[in-house]
Design an enzyme around this catalytic site. Structure first.
Site, PDB file in Angstrom:
ATOM      1  N   SER A 165      45.221  21.481 -51.746  1.00 43.00           N
ATOM      2  CA  SER A 165      44.900  22.284 -50.567  1.00 43.00           C
ATOM      3  C   SER A 165      44.102  23.529 -50.971  1.00 43.00           C
ATOM      4  O   SER A 165      43.009  23.409 -51.527  1.00 43.00           O
ATOM      5  CB  SER A 165      46.188  22.634 -49.828  1.00 43.00           C
ATOM      6  N   ASP A 259      45.169  14.412 -41.654  1.00 44.79           N
ATOM      7  CA  ASP A 259      45.115  15.765 -42.194  1.00 44.79           C
ATOM      8  C   ASP A 259      43.879  16.449 -41.642  1.00 44.79           C
ATOM      9  O   ASP A 259      42.782  15.874 -41.643  1.00 44.79           O
ATOM     10  CB  ASP A 259      45.045  15.673 -43.730  1.00 44.79           C
ATOM     11  N   HIS A 289      48.974  16.106 -44.547  1.00 46.61           N
ATOM     12  CA  HIS A 289      48.686  17.177 -45.491  1.00 46.61           C
ATOM     13  C   HIS A 289      49.963  17.589 -46.218  1.00 46.61           C
ATOM     14  O   HIS A 289      51.031  17.703 -45.631  1.00 46.61           O
ATOM     15  CB  HIS A 289      48.115  18.387 -44.750  1.00 46.61           C
TER      16      HIS A 289
END
Length: 325
Positions: A165, A259, A289
């Protein structure tokens, strides 16, 4: 209003989302960064599994650009004592939350699966330390690893960079910044990386709400990280906007199908390919995610880490034909 979830979600992802709804916790953007950090830290144990043992685990402090910088160093089981492959792991958390504990499980897996040394820094967080503080810290740690390879028992020519991320964002930026280094990173392992802070990709619409990380939360993270709107077009914030990705380290890119960051991760992998950077792209269509941090709830997390290690081995002939477990 209840979001009607996709029937294509993996059962483990749906279970995690059900747990999240049952908890009925306020979104991060409803509170302060300090409150978000506490909530995140309290939630980690419910997602991650047992912490597997590594060969050794130590912490040390180095002088960072903004003051003392704490590093956690994992020597994986089976890692050689000298000239071992190494991995700089940058934790996710929207540049605002996350710490050494929140991604300890992933670092242990990587250390053991790759029989390598993993270095994880507690880099500075926003909004107390805005862009580019986190990048400066990560750059300092990479330089420390390159210059102190002998002391760390690692091979300076076999240092990979990884992150998830926002940590994936930092990893991509670091690999672009380090293209001119005498011994640049040997690989980049990216788990659902953030690559475009404009947040205009269609996946922000498709999965805006109900799939864990929401578009509102991601905007909150970004706005704490940047100094002003002009930073969005800076490639050190949005590496997808870099003029060229040529010369970057070979990349593994893992994408979760449900996501908000899916489209920009796909676009980054495509840009890398267009600029003739070797890429291994793996998709987990039914996942959400953050799934690599959800090892307690199914096999996908460990599978993704294993796939990343396998790709790294493929980029590095010194690994030979050994396989990730």
């Amino acid at each position: 209003m209840t979001t009607l979830l996709s029937p294509l979600l993996d059962p483990e992802a749906r279970h995690v989302l059900d747990l999240d709804r049952q908890a009925a916790a306020p979104p991060f953007e409803a509170g302060t960064p300090e409150e978000a950090r506490r909530a995140y830290e309290e939630g980690v144990p419910a997602l991650q599994g047992e912490r597997e043992p590594v060969g050794s685990l130590t912490e040390r402090t180095i002088n960072g650009p903004g003051g003392p910088l704490t590093l956690r160093i994992y020597r994986g089981q089976g890692a050689v004592g000298a000239a071992a492959p190494a991995l700089l792991y940058l934790h996710g958390g929207g540049w605002v939350i996350g710490n050494l504990e929140s991604h300890d499980e992933i670092c242990r897996w990587l250390a053991n699966m790759a029989a390598c040394v993993v270095v994880s820094p507690d880099y500075r967080l926003a909004p107390e330390h805005k862009f580019p503080a986190a990048i400066e810290d990560c750059r300092a740690v990479l330089s420390f690893m390159q210059g102190g390879a002998g002391d760390l028992g690692i091979d300076a020519e076999r240092i990979a960079v990884a992150g998830d991320s926002a940590g994936g964002n930092l990893a991509t930026v670091l690999c672009l910044l380090a293209r001119g280094d005498k011994k640049p990173p040997a690989a980049q392992l990216l788990f659902y990386p953030n690559t475009d802070a404009s947040q205009a990709a269609d996946s922000y619409r498709r999965f805006a709400d109900g799939y864990g990380l929401t578009s509102a939360t991601m905007a909150w993270f970004r706005d704490h990280y940047i100094n002003h709107a002009g930073d969005i077009d800076d490639w050190r914030v949005s590496p997808l906007k870099a003029a060229s990705l040529a010369g970057a380290a070979p990349a593994f890119v893992a994408i979760a199908g449900h996501d908000i960051l899916a489209d920009e991760a796909e676009a980054y992998a495509k840009r890398l390919e267009d600029d003739e950077v070797p890429v291994v792209l793996r998709r987990w269509p039914g996942q959400i995610h953050g799934f690599v941090s959800m090892g307690r709830h199914g096999p996908a997390a460990r599978q993704a880490v294993g796939a990343a290690v396998a790709a790294w081995r493929g980029f590095d002939p010194v690994f030979g034909n050994a396989q990730a477990d």
